[in-house]
Design a protein around this motif. Structure first.
Motif, PDB file in Angstrom:
ATOM      1  N   GLU A   1       1.633  -3.558  -4.181  1.00 41.36           N
ATOM      2  CA  GLU A   1       2.681  -3.672  -5.199  1.00 41.36           C
ATOM      3  C   GLU A   1       4.067  -3.542  -4.579  1.00 41.36           C
ATOM      4  OE1 GLU A   1       0.273  -1.843  -9.057  1.00 41.36           O
ATOM      5  OE2 GLU A   1       1.319  -0.504  -7.661  1.00 41.36           O
ATOM      6  N   VAL A   2       4.205  -2.637  -3.605  1.00 33.88           N
ATOM      7  CA  VAL A   2       5.492  -2.468  -2.932  1.00 33.88           C
ATOM      8  C   VAL A   2       5.861  -3.729  -2.160  1.00 33.88           C
ATOM      9  CG1 VAL A   2       6.687  -1.204  -1.101  1.00 33.88           C
ATOM     10  CG2 VAL A   2       5.364   0.042  -2.818  1.00 33.88           C
ATOM     11  N   SER A   3       4.888  -4.340  -1.510  1.00 33.13           N
ATOM     12  CA  SER A   3       5.141  -5.584  -0.774  1.00 33.13           C
ATOM     13  C   SER A   3       5.617  -6.683  -1.712  1.00 33.13           C
ATOM     14  CB  SER A   3       3.868  -6.035  -0.050  1.00 33.13           C
ATOM     15  OG  SER A   3       3.508  -5.124   0.961  1.00 33.13           O
ATOM     16  N   GLN A   4       4.987  -6.777  -2.868  1.00 33.78           N
ATOM     17  CA  GLN A   4       5.370  -7.804  -3.837  1.00 33.78           C
ATOM     18  C   GLN A   4       6.775  -7.559  -4.379  1.00 33.78           C
ATOM     19  OE1 GLN A   4       2.156  -7.461  -6.663  1.00 33.78           O
ATOM     20  NE2 GLN A   4       0.816  -8.859  -5.527  1.00 33.78           N
ATOM     21  N   LEU A   5       7.113  -6.288  -4.629  1.00 36.54           N
ATOM     22  CA  LEU A   5       8.416  -5.959  -5.204  1.00 36.54           C
ATOM     23  C   LEU A   5       9.552  -6.128  -4.199  1.00 36.54           C
ATOM     24  CD1 LEU A   5       7.409  -2.805  -7.267  1.00 36.54           C
ATOM     25  CD2 LEU A   5       8.271  -4.944  -8.206  1.00 36.54           C
ATOM     26  N   THR A   6       9.291  -5.774  -2.936  1.00 32.64           N
ATOM     27  CA  THR A   6      10.343  -5.851  -1.918  1.00 32.64           C
ATOM     28  C   THR A   6      10.399  -7.211  -1.239  1.00 32.64           C
ATOM     29  OG1 THR A   6       8.854  -4.981  -0.207  1.00 32.64           O
ATOM     30  CG2 THR A   6      10.185  -3.382  -1.455  1.00 32.64           C
TER      31      THR A   6
ATOM     32  N   PRO B   1       6.387  -8.400   4.081  1.00 33.54           N
ATOM     33  CA  PRO B   1       4.969  -8.606   4.399  1.00 33.54           C
ATOM     34  C   PRO B   1       4.173  -7.314   4.228  1.00 33.54           C
ATOM     35  CG  PRO B   1       6.366  -9.588   6.081  1.00 33.54           C
ATOM     36  CD  PRO B   1       7.271  -8.782   5.204  1.00 33.54           C
ATOM     37  N   ARG B   2       2.912  -7.456   3.881  1.00 34.48           N
ATOM     38  CA  ARG B   2       2.050  -6.295   3.682  1.00 34.48           C
ATOM     39  C   ARG B   2       1.968  -5.454   4.961  1.00 34.48           C
ATOM     40  NH1 ARG B   2      -2.702  -5.415   0.631  1.00 34.48           N
ATOM     41  NH2 ARG B   2      -3.324  -3.245   0.914  1.00 34.48           N
ATOM     42  N   THR B   3       1.932  -6.126   6.112  1.00 33.11           N
ATOM     43  CA  THR B   3       1.844  -5.394   7.378  1.00 33.11           C
ATOM     44  C   THR B   3       3.090  -4.538   7.610  1.00 33.11           C
ATOM     45  OG1 THR B   3       2.717  -7.364   8.505  1.00 33.11           O
ATOM     46  CG2 THR B   3       0.323  -7.056   8.489  1.00 33.11           C
ATOM     47  N   THR B   4       4.259  -5.058   7.223  1.00 36.46           N
ATOM     48  CA  THR B   4       5.505  -4.297   7.369  1.00 36.46           C
ATOM     49  C   THR B   4       5.492  -3.071   6.461  1.00 36.46           C
ATOM     50  OG1 THR B   4       6.747  -6.312   7.896  1.00 36.46           O
ATOM     51  CG2 THR B   4       8.020  -4.398   7.171  1.00 36.46           C
ATOM     52  N   THR B   5       5.033  -3.264   5.229  1.00 38.54           N
ATOM     53  CA  THR B   5       4.952  -2.148   4.281  1.00 38.54           C
ATOM     54  C   THR B   5       3.999  -1.074   4.783  1.00 38.54           C
ATOM     55  OG1 THR B   5       5.408  -3.613   2.407  1.00 38.54           O
ATOM     56  CG2 THR B   5       4.367  -1.499   1.916  1.00 38.54           C
ATOM     57  N   THR B   6       2.827  -1.489   5.253  1.00 44.54           N
ATOM     58  CA  THR B   6       1.832  -0.538   5.745  1.00 44.54           C
ATOM     59  C   THR B   6       2.344   0.207   6.974  1.00 44.54           C
ATOM     60  OG1 THR B   6       0.052  -1.967   4.926  1.00 44.54           O
ATOM     61  CG2 THR B   6      -0.543  -0.287   6.537  1.00 44.54           C
ATOM     62  N   ARG B   7       3.030  -0.521   7.859  1.00 46.44           N
ATOM     63  CA  ARG B   7       3.560   0.108   9.076  1.00 46.44           C
ATOM     64  C   ARG B   7       4.606   1.165   8.735  1.00 46.44           C
ATOM     65  NH1 ARG B   7       7.948  -1.581  11.890  1.00 46.44           N
ATOM     66  NH2 ARG B   7       7.873  -3.633  10.895  1.00 46.44           N
ATOM     67  N   TRP B   8       5.508   0.833   7.797  1.00 42.23           N
ATOM     68  CA  TRP B   8       6.539   1.787   7.413  1.00 42.23           C
ATOM     69  C   TRP B   8       5.949   2.971   6.648  1.00 42.23           C
ATOM     70  CZ3 TRP B   8      10.998   3.455   8.769  1.00 42.23           C
ATOM     71  CH2 TRP B   8      11.873   2.620   9.470  1.00 42.23           C
ATOM     72  N   LEU B   9       4.947   2.717   5.829  1.00 47.03           N
ATOM     73  CA  LEU B   9       4.310   3.807   5.092  1.00 47.03           C
ATOM     74  C   LEU B   9       3.701   4.811   6.066  1.00 47.03           C
ATOM     75  CD1 LEU B   9       3.300   5.163   2.516  1.00 47.03           C
ATOM     76  CD2 LEU B   9       1.327   3.614   2.556  1.00 47.03           C
TER      77      LEU B   9
ATOM     78  N   ILE C   1      11.453   0.047   1.318  1.00 42.19           N
ATOM     79  CA  ILE C   1      10.044   0.392   1.117  1.00 42.19           C
ATOM     80  C   ILE C   1       9.913   1.831   0.626  1.00 42.19           C
ATOM     81  CG2 ILE C   1       7.857   0.759   2.341  1.00 42.19           C
ATOM     82  CD1 ILE C   1       8.645  -1.681   4.091  1.00 42.19           C
ATOM     83  N   LEU C   2      10.685   2.747   1.225  1.00 37.06           N
ATOM     84  CA  LEU C   2      10.671   4.145   0.795  1.00 37.06           C
ATOM     85  C   LEU C   2      11.092   4.261  -0.666  1.00 37.06           C
ATOM     86  CD1 LEU C   2      10.553   7.208   1.291  1.00 37.06           C
ATOM     87  CD2 LEU C   2      12.903   7.073   2.149  1.00 37.06           C
ATOM     88  N   TYR C   3      12.182   3.623  -1.037  1.00 33.10           N
ATOM     89  CA  TYR C   3      12.665   3.668  -2.414  1.00 33.10           C
ATOM     90  C   TYR C   3      11.607   3.159  -3.382  1.00 33.10           C
ATOM     91  CZ  TYR C   3      17.568   4.823  -1.446  1.00 33.10           C
ATOM     92  OH  TYR C   3      18.729   5.451  -1.097  1.00 33.10           O
ATOM     93  N   SER C   4      10.946   2.074  -3.002  1.00 31.23           N
ATOM     94  CA  SER C   4       9.970   1.465  -3.901  1.00 31.23           C
ATOM     95  C   SER C   4       8.777   2.384  -4.143  1.00 31.23           C
ATOM     96  CB  SER C   4       9.495   0.126  -3.325  1.00 31.23           C
ATOM     97  OG  SER C   4       8.692  -0.558  -4.261  1.00 31.23           O
ATOM     98  N   PHE C   5       8.334   3.091  -3.094  1.00 35.35           N
ATOM     99  CA  PHE C   5       7.220   4.028  -3.262  1.00 35.35           C
ATOM    100  C   PHE C   5       7.612   5.199  -4.154  1.00 35.35           C
ATOM    101  CE2 PHE C   5       5.032   2.227   0.547  1.00 35.35           C
ATOM    102  CZ  PHE C   5       3.773   2.109  -0.019  1.00 35.35           C
ATOM    103  N   LEU C   6       8.838   5.707  -3.993  1.00 34.49           N
ATOM    104  CA  LEU C   6       9.258   6.890  -4.731  1.00 34.49           C
ATOM    105  C   LEU C   6       9.813   6.567  -6.117  1.00 34.49           C
ATOM    106  CD1 LEU C   6      10.981   8.984  -1.913  1.00 34.49           C
ATOM    107  CD2 LEU C   6       8.603   9.003  -2.665  1.00 34.49           C
ATOM    108  N   GLU C   7      10.196   5.323  -6.311  1.00 37.48           N
ATOM    109  CA  GLU C   7      10.791   4.928  -7.585  1.00 37.48           C
ATOM    110  C   GLU C   7       9.796   5.042  -8.730  1.00 37.48           C
ATOM    111  OE1 GLU C   7      13.429   1.204  -9.243  1.00 37.48           O
ATOM    112  OE2 GLU C   7      11.819   0.808  -7.822  1.00 37.48           O
ATOM    113  N   ALA C   8       8.546   4.689  -8.462  1.00 43.71           N
ATOM    114  CA  ALA C   8       7.505   4.742  -9.490  1.00 43.71           C
ATOM    115  C   ALA C   8       6.252   5.362  -8.883  1.00 43.71           C
ATOM    116  CB  ALA C   8       7.204   3.342 -10.020  1.00 43.71           C
ATOM    117  N   PRO C   9       5.949   6.620  -9.222  1.00 37.30           N
ATOM    118  CA  PRO C   9       4.770   7.282  -8.656  1.00 37.30           C
ATOM    119  C   PRO C   9       3.499   6.464  -8.880  1.00 37.30           C
ATOM    120  CG  PRO C   9       6.109   8.854  -9.850  1.00 37.30           C
ATOM    121  CD  PRO C   9       6.686   7.500 -10.128  1.00 37.30           C
ATOM    122  N   GLY C  10       2.722   6.302  -7.817  1.00 34.63           N
ATOM    123  CA  GLY C  10       1.455   5.607  -7.947  1.00 34.63           C
ATOM    124  C   GLY C  10       1.454   4.163  -7.488  1.00 34.63           C
TER     125      GLY C  10
END
Length: 370
Positions: free
Chosen positions: A224-229, A232-240, A210-219
């Motif tokens: 979008e990160v949930s779809q790429l990785t 689940p959206r809840t997992t992405t939001t929790r880690w963010l 999730i960290l890599y996906s956020f930093l790989e492409a600014p914005g």
């Protein structure tokens, strides 16, 4: 009644207010910002959605390089006097030469920020220590020679700046408050590159994805990160939230400089002629107040500024005002370097940022659980 064209960037006064506070406080929830501004939450949310839909801003997560075992960030200013093109073919266009040269820089340095115009290349790169900086610099020269590229520098400056000497880094809040004519507290913020608040935080394999996906492409958005990785959206939001709260990544809201009419990038280096800490601090405060830089750095007695303005004339007026204030406060200083770069109208600020992926190689071993 004012027309839309009468407002800065085509924004109404209320839209300017929301935009400015969004940029200043990207980590604060909407309901708190609405309360701070003094408008209804529903009104705030409507304006925010409208600004986003019209692409007035992009939310970006910067890596906290202090967490990545980085000791300092090096400012490199290179004025190229002669350089053949990237493909070894002579070209009379200085702009093309410098852009090609920047392509090589991106493959050889751990870039956090870069800007280029004509024969000037400005880069900010991060290193674990000075030995690593020298190693990477040697690699850059060897890469150029191996590609058969002839080059020479009219001027080349390197400033290894410790992370604690960055009162501001890619922060447009004060610039927007100045642009919109809004009042803002005149004080320096604490450095953003602080050691993580939770040094025991372990980034699991899922968290690292999730960290890599956020930093790989600014914005990128959480959706979008949930779809790429595939998480689940809840997992992405929790880690963010965990990564932001612990200081591993820093939220920044970048305005669209093209839409707001910010056309000039000012780069200055001031040498403060004083050994007194109070004088240097006052100098920093005045520079911060008048030039409202997006990047503010200190290197010994040198203060290095990167600021954005609507026009060359506006930038000159601001600097003239700064010189007057410094004189009124009996502060002696020299202008060691000054350059004005035109911000291209065809791209946004994000295009000045290289991918953050190279510096992620500094991350240590991670746990293999979610």
């Amino acid at each position: 009644m004012k027309n839309e064209s009468d407002f800065v960037g085509g924004l109404s006064e209320r839209e300017q207010l929301v935009m400015a506070y969004l940029v200043q406080y990207p980590e604060i929830p909407d309901f708190e910002l609405a309360l701070k501004i003094g408008i209804k939450r529903s009104t705030f949310s409507t304006i925010k959605k409208r600004l986003k839909a019209k692409k007035y801003y992009t939310l970006v997560y910067l890596p906290n390089v202090a967490y990545l075992n980085i000791e300092f960030i090096t400012l490199n200013i290179r004025v190229i006097s002669e350089l053949s093109s990237y493909y070894g073919v002579s070209d009379s266009s200085d702009e093309k030469k410098s852009v090609n040269f920047l392509d090589i820089l991106k493959n050889s340095n751990r870039l956090l920020f870069s800007a280029v115009e004509s024969n000037l290349a400005l880069t900010l790169s991060c290193y674990e220590n000075y030995n690593k900086f020298e190693e990477i610099s040697d690699q850059l020269e060897n890469n150029l020679l191996n590609l058969g590229i002839n080059f020479s520098f009219q001027q080349e400056l390197h400033f290894p700046i410790r992370l604690s000497e960055f009162p501001r880094f890619l922060d447009y809040s004060k610039s927007l408050f100045r642009l919109f004519g809004l009042s803002l507290e005149e004080k320096l913020e604490k450095p953003i590159f602080l050691p993580p608040q939770d040094p025991q935080l372990r980034i699991t394999q899922v968290g690292q994805e999730i960290l890599y996906s956020f930093l790989e492409a600014p914005g990128r958005t959480p959706r979008e990160v949930s779809q790429l990785t595939g998480r689940p959206r809840t997992t992405t939001t929790r880690w963010l939230k965990k990564l932001v709260d612990s200081g591993v990544i820093v939220p920044r809201l970048f305005p669209n400089t093209k839409k707001l009419g910010l056309n000039i990038l000012l780069l200055c280096r001031y040498c403060i002629i004083s050994s007194q800490a109070s004088t240097i601090e006052m100098s920093l405060s005045l520079i911060d107040k008048v030039l409202t830089p997006i990047i503010l750095m200190r290197f010994g007695f040198d203060v290095i500024v990167t600021a954005v303005f609507s026009s060359f004339e506006e930038a000159k007026v601001a600097e003239t005002h700064l010189i007057s204030l410094m004189s009124d406060n009996d502060i002696l200083f020299n202008v060691e370097y000054r350059n004005f770069l035109s911000l291209p109208h065809t791209i946004t600020t994000l295009d000045y940022m290289d991918s953050f992926m190279p510096i992620l190689t500094f991350l240590g071993e991670t746990e293999q659980t979610s």
